[in-house]
Write a protein that holds these residues in place. Structure first.
Motif, PDB file in Angstrom:
ATOM      1  N   GLU A   1      -4.701   1.323 -10.691  1.00 54.98           N
ATOM      2  CA  GLU A   1      -3.568   2.459 -10.058  1.00 54.98           C
ATOM      3  C   GLU A   1      -2.516   2.340  -8.884  1.00 54.98           C
ATOM      4  O   GLU A   1      -2.074   3.323  -7.919  1.00 54.98           O
ATOM      5  N   ARG A   2      -1.551   1.762  -9.670  1.00 56.96           N
ATOM      6  CA  ARG A   2      -1.227   0.526  -8.479  1.00 56.96           C
ATOM      7  C   ARG A   2       0.343   0.398  -9.362  1.00 56.96           C
ATOM      8  O   ARG A   2      -0.239   0.324 -10.907  1.00 56.96           O
ATOM      9  N   GLN A   3       1.785   0.342  -8.673  1.00 57.47           N
ATOM     10  CA  GLN A   3       2.583  -0.629  -9.832  1.00 57.47           C
ATOM     11  C   GLN A   3       1.636  -2.299 -10.369  1.00 57.47           C
ATOM     12  O   GLN A   3       1.859  -2.480  -8.662  1.00 57.47           O
TER      13      GLN A   3
ATOM     14  N   GLU B   1       4.070   1.576  -1.182  1.00 61.96           N
ATOM     15  CA  GLU B   1       4.517   1.379  -2.107  1.00 61.96           C
ATOM     16  C   GLU B   1       3.665   1.921  -3.378  1.00 61.96           C
ATOM     17  O   GLU B   1       4.653   1.641  -4.574  1.00 61.96           O
ATOM     18  N   LYS B   2       2.478   1.590  -3.113  1.00 69.97           N
ATOM     19  CA  LYS B   2       1.268   1.093  -4.194  1.00 69.97           C
ATOM     20  C   LYS B   2       1.911   0.914  -5.665  1.00 69.97           C
ATOM     21  O   LYS B   2       1.890   0.962  -6.377  1.00 69.97           O
ATOM     22  N   SER B   3       2.322  -0.503  -4.562  1.00 69.47           N
ATOM     23  CA  SER B   3       2.271  -1.843  -5.928  1.00 69.47           C
ATOM     24  C   SER B   3       0.862  -2.788  -5.339  1.00 69.47           C
ATOM     25  O   SER B   3       0.765  -2.546  -4.380  1.00 69.47           O
ATOM     26  N   VAL B   4       1.358  -3.732  -6.015  1.00 70.67           N
ATOM     27  CA  VAL B   4       0.216  -5.223  -5.790  1.00 70.67           C
ATOM     28  C   VAL B   4       0.207  -6.007  -6.201  1.00 70.67           C
ATOM     29  O   VAL B   4       0.971  -6.075  -7.708  1.00 70.67           O
TER      30      VAL B   4
ATOM     31  N   ASN C   1       0.836  -1.188   0.255  1.00 73.33           N
ATOM     32  CA  ASN C   1       0.348  -0.347   0.110  1.00 73.33           C
ATOM     33  C   ASN C   1       0.909   1.216   0.135  1.00 73.33           C
ATOM     34  O   ASN C   1       0.358   2.092  -0.628  1.00 73.33           O
TER      35      ASN C   1
END
Length: 178
Positions: A135-137, A105-108, A103
């Motif tokens: 809306e994530r890496q 690092e805005k990644s999934v 969350n």
């Protein structure tokens, strides 16, 4: 399971905040992953749940098995868990830590299951499209399952997109039966 997650959350949050403040999220994630894996090994688990063992003994056991992979801060974190009789929560702490890190690092992590091997070009296009939508890496991991017949099944956390032929046939059968 929800109870264990509830108990683990404050420890995971504290570990995450410490790691974030010290720019060591990846290092902490790796160390917690190692400790969690070691703690789930049946012989280690038996020793960690033995009420005759002191908290310090349990920490030394875990740290000894993990060797030089643990730094001082992580050993101190283990000591806090042991003092509070929460070493059994290590897998949940690691899982929550990874979620907090993703969350932040805005990644999934996305799992794509297809009936056939996907070409690298298709995987890249799928990753880009999912990145825009979520809306994530996006970090894509692909597997194959011939029982899908065709199409793909996408899992990103609790989001599931079933675009497989098998899934569509199940929906059609359910619609015809109702």
């Amino acid at each position: 399971m929800a109870e264990l997650t509830t108990l683990a959350r404050p420890y995971a949050k504290a570990a995450f905040e410490y790691a974030r403040d010290h720019d060591s999220l990846t290092q902490w994630s790796e160390q917690l992953g190692t400790i969690a894996a070691v703690s789930m090994e049946p012989r280690i688990q038996a020793r960690l749940t033995d009420p005759a063992r002191a908290a310090q003994e349990q920490v030394e056991l875990l740290a000894g098995v993990c060797g030089d992979t643990l730094d001082t801060a992580t050993r101190n974190f283990l000591a806090i868990l042991a003092d509070n009789k929460r070493l059994a929560l290590l897998p949940q702490v690691h899982h929550l830590f990874v979620q907090f890190k993703a969350n932040f690092e805005k990644s999934v992590e996305v799992e794509v299951v297809s009936a056939f091997d996907l070409e690298q070009d298709m995987t890249s296009k799928l990753s880009a499209a999912l990145g825009r939508k979520l809306e994530r890496q996006v970090n894509v991991r692909t597997t194959t399952d011939s029982s899908l017949l065709g199409g793909v099944l996408i899992r990103a956390g609790d989001l599931v997109i079933d675009g497989s032929v098998r899934g569509r046939l199940k929906k059609l059968a359910a619609a015809m039966n109702s």
